[in-house]
Design an enzyme around this catalytic site. Structure first.
Site, PDB file in Angstrom:
ATOM      1  N   ASP A   1      -9.529  -4.503  -5.331  1.00 29.27           N
ATOM      2  CA  ASP A   1      -8.991  -3.489  -4.434  1.00 29.27           C
ATOM      3  C   ASP A   1      -9.744  -2.168  -4.651  1.00 29.27           C
ATOM      4  O   ASP A   1      -9.695  -1.589  -5.728  1.00 29.27           O
ATOM      5  CB  ASP A   1      -7.500  -3.299  -4.705  1.00 29.27           C
ATOM      6  CG  ASP A   1      -6.799  -2.474  -3.647  1.00 29.27           C
ATOM      7  OD1 ASP A   1      -7.483  -1.735  -2.911  1.00 29.27           O
ATOM      8  OD2 ASP A   1      -5.552  -2.570  -3.562  1.00 29.27           O
TER       9      ASP A   1
ATOM     10  N   SER B   1       0.836  -1.191   0.000  1.00 27.48           N
ATOM     11  CA  SER B   1       0.000   0.000   0.000  1.00 27.48           C
ATOM     12  C   SER B   1       0.880   1.253   0.000  1.00 27.48           C
ATOM     13  O   SER B   1       1.668   1.430  -0.923  1.00 27.48           O
ATOM     14  CB  SER B   1      -0.969  -0.045   1.190  1.00 27.48           C
ATOM     15  OG  SER B   1      -1.941   0.960   1.079  1.00 27.48           O
TER      16      SER B   1
ATOM     17  N   HIS C   1      -7.724  -5.110  -1.176  1.00 26.65           N
ATOM     18  CA  HIS C   1      -6.468  -4.462  -0.779  1.00 26.65           C
ATOM     19  C   HIS C   1      -5.568  -5.409   0.004  1.00 26.65           C
ATOM     20  O   HIS C   1      -4.368  -5.182   0.088  1.00 26.65           O
ATOM     21  CB  HIS C   1      -6.778  -3.208   0.035  1.00 26.65           C
ATOM     22  CG  HIS C   1      -5.641  -2.249   0.146  1.00 26.65           C
ATOM     23  ND1 HIS C   1      -4.988  -1.739  -0.961  1.00 26.65           N
ATOM     24  CD2 HIS C   1      -5.001  -1.713   1.231  1.00 26.65           C
ATOM     25  CE1 HIS C   1      -4.016  -0.918  -0.573  1.00 26.65           C
ATOM     26  NE2 HIS C   1      -4.005  -0.895   0.737  1.00 26.65           N
TER      27      HIS C   1
END
Length: 334
Positions: free
Chosen positions: A271, A185, A308
């Site tokens: 995501d 991320s 994610h």
């Protein structure tokens, strides 16, 4: 809702033209030159833990503006030889936590430096590095100083990430010729930025990277951190041009285009935080601006039914196997 569906073969071809400011390279060259004028390491202290198989140190290094940035340095106990080293960057809102929280890389036999995120700790994990530079912008880290690239929080955080590599190379027991950068991320976005700014890395591992194809991302994602930028602009409507200009200096696609180290990507197609097309934008143009006839080795792992979180433990196993095979050729023969 997830990003509108794309056939995977379309994503594999998605290579948007990301607008770069004319002074992009000079901006970062000058920023890093100012930071590197100071020695990287400030303090290294043994950190007592209850982990008998690992040794840890509390590290302070000089980041952007010479600001003290904290990190944990951990390595297998009783190993004297210099080790290949993983420099890891944490996700948005996380700090470095405690030294026993992230053990995958040292348990795998690497030296490991985990960088704290200046000013971000407290949302998801503890940390103790402040960000003392104030500037106009919104209340969230993604919007701190966002009206001017010189003031932007990510100018400072990316500089810290580069300096973490400098600090790692100055630590005892580190093989400076075998350095990998890793992150998920926001950490994945930082790893890509470092890949574009540090020319002699051995490997880059990035998962669900933040700050890629960012102009598209702020239009697609309502989730934080992109949603925080959108919420700022929903109030400060007159600031859109300035904000977009600032973001053009930190786009992961621009950094990826300049990268030279082998790279390992992971993306979940559902995501909603970092839209998958934005990560593919970086992957598909990775190494494209280096001028080399053959682009650096790269591979992508896709998880069609994950968001994610990506491939989680399955992906980590793939990372471990890939990094071991990538580092092996870098071993210097006598």
């Amino acid at each position: 809702m997830p990003e509108p569906a794309h056939a995977l073969d379309e994503l594999r071809r998605y290579a948007p033209t990301v607008v770069e400011p004319d002074d992009f390279d000079r901006f970062w060259r000058d920023t890093l030159a100012a930071a590197s004028a100071r020695p990287a390491l400030v303090d290294v202290r043994p950190e007592p833990t209850d982990l008998r198989l690992l040794d840890s140190w509390d590290v302070t290094f000089a980041g952007y503006g010479g600001d003290p940035v904290r990190a944990w340095y951990t390595r297998p106990a009783g190993v004297a030889d210099p080790l290949p080293t993983v420099v890891e960057y944490a996700g948005y809102g996380r700090g470095r936590g405690l030294p026993h929280e992230r053990l995958t890389w040292p348990v795998a036999g690497y030296a490991h430096l985990l960088m704290d995120n200046r000013g971000q700790a407290g949302q998801y994990g503890a940390g103790d590095t402040t960000d003392p530079h104030g500037a106009p912008g919104g209340p969230w880290p993604a919007t701190w100083g966002i009206l001017d690239p010189h003031d932007y929080h990510y100018r400072r955080l990316i500089t810290d990430a580069v300096r973490a590599v400098d600090a790692a190379r100055a630590l005892p027991g580190v093989d400076g010729g075998r350095i990998a950068v890793v992150g998920n991320s926001q950490g994945g976005g930082l790893a890509l930025a470092v890949a574009g700014l540090v020319g002699d890395l051995t490997a880059v591992l990035t998962t669900a990277p933040f700050l890629c194809d960012v102009q598209r991302a702020i239009a697609l994602s309502d989730a934080s951190p992109y949603g925080e930028i959108a919420r700022y602009l929903s109030v400060h409507r007159e600031a859109e041009e300035a904000v977009r200009h600032t973001l053009s200096y930190v786009d992961g696609v621009s950094f990826a285009r300049r990268a030279t180290a082998p790279a390992h990507f992971g993306i979940g197609l559902r995501d909603t935080v970092c839209p998958p097309s934005t990560g593919f934008a970086a992957y598909n143009q990775y190494g494209a601006a280096t001028g080399r006839p053959v682009p650096p080795e790269r591979e992508m792992h896709v998880y069609p039914f994950n968001g994610h979180e990506g491939g989680e433990a399955v992906h980590v196993r793939r990372q471990l196997r890939w990094l071991a095979s990538t580092l092996e050729p870098a071993v210097t023969q006598p």
